[in-house]
Design a protein around this motif. Sequence first.
Motif, PDB file in Angstrom:
ATOM      1  N   ARG A 152      39.936  28.689  93.265  1.00  0.00           N
ATOM      2  CA  ARG A 152      41.065  29.453  93.843  1.00  0.00           C
ATOM      3  C   ARG A 152      42.332  28.511  93.704  1.00  0.00           C
ATOM      4  O   ARG A 152      43.294  28.912  93.043  1.00  0.00           O
ATOM      5  N   SER A 153      42.208  27.141  94.111  1.00  0.00           N
ATOM      6  CA  SER A 153      43.149  26.170  93.890  1.00  0.00           C
ATOM      7  C   SER A 153      43.789  26.030  92.562  1.00  0.00           C
ATOM      8  O   SER A 153      44.678  25.634  92.176  1.00  0.00           O
TER       9      SER A 153
ATOM     10  N   SER B  13      45.425  28.683  90.938  1.00  0.00           N
ATOM     11  CA  SER B  13      46.867  28.750  91.674  1.00  0.00           C
ATOM     12  C   SER B  13      47.602  27.399  90.940  1.00  0.00           C
ATOM     13  O   SER B  13      48.810  27.841  90.641  1.00  0.00           O
TER      14      SER B  13
ATOM     15  N   CYS C 110      50.573  33.018  98.060  1.00  0.00           N
ATOM     16  CA  CYS C 110      49.746  32.181  97.224  1.00  0.00           C
ATOM     17  C   CYS C 110      48.969  32.865  95.880  1.00  0.00           C
ATOM     18  O   CYS C 110      48.606  33.981  96.224  1.00  0.00           O
ATOM     19  N   PRO C 111      49.075  32.173  94.844  1.00  0.00           N
ATOM     20  CA  PRO C 111      48.551  33.083  93.637  1.00  0.00           C
ATOM     21  C   PRO C 111      47.093  33.230  93.796  1.00  0.00           C
ATOM     22  O   PRO C 111      46.587  34.311  93.408  1.00  0.00           O
ATOM     23  N   CYS C 112      46.503  32.557  94.661  1.00  0.00           N
ATOM     24  CA  CYS C 112      44.850  32.785  94.777  1.00  0.00           C
ATOM     25  C   CYS C 112      44.262  34.227  95.068  1.00  0.00           C
ATOM     26  O   CYS C 112      43.179  34.467  95.017  1.00  0.00           O
TER      27      CYS C 112
ATOM     28  N   TYR D  88      51.687  30.125 100.183  1.00  0.00           N
ATOM     29  CA  TYR D  88      51.215  29.153  99.157  1.00  0.00           C
ATOM     30  C   TYR D  88      51.083  27.973  99.735  1.00  0.00           C
ATOM     31  O   TYR D  88      50.335  27.154  99.708  1.00  0.00           O
TER      32      TYR D  88
ATOM     33  N   CYS E  35      46.809  27.019  98.964  1.00  0.00           N
ATOM     34  CA  CYS E  35      46.679  26.333  97.781  1.00  0.00           C
ATOM     35  C   CYS E  35      47.423  24.980  97.725  1.00  0.00           C
ATOM     36  O   CYS E  35      47.285  23.994  97.244  1.00  0.00           O
TER      37      CYS E  35
END
Length: 126
Positions: free
Chosen positions: A36-37, A40, A6-8, A14, A18
């Motif tokens: 955070r979401s 993302s 996940c990018p967060c 992922y 998110c």
Amino acid sequence: MPETPCPCGLGEPYDACCGRYHRGEQHAPTAELLMRSRYSAFAVGDAGYLLRTWHSSTRPARLDLDPGRRWVRLEILGHTGGGLLQAEGTVEFRAHSRHDGQRDILHEHSRFVREDGQWRYLDANA
């Protein structure tokens, strides 16, 4: 095939992190998780999610994301409120990106409030 992180920055895949919020399977339970979401969503290009999680009083009519910007890292610097039983909160963060080969950092204090029982992004002070 390994799952995409996940990018967060929480270290989860992922889809289990998110992605579940982006798909509408769950709502972010805290202001920080909503922040955070939303980060993302910028990273994966999900403008619909960003609009859905924007407070109705400040939501733009449309949102065009820059396909040339690549979001590379999120740093949460602190937060106030924004918990399970609270109605408002703030999150201070740095979002690192690259655009046209140049590094960029967005440093922001975002405000979140509950609307219809769900956390929504209200506005920010950069």
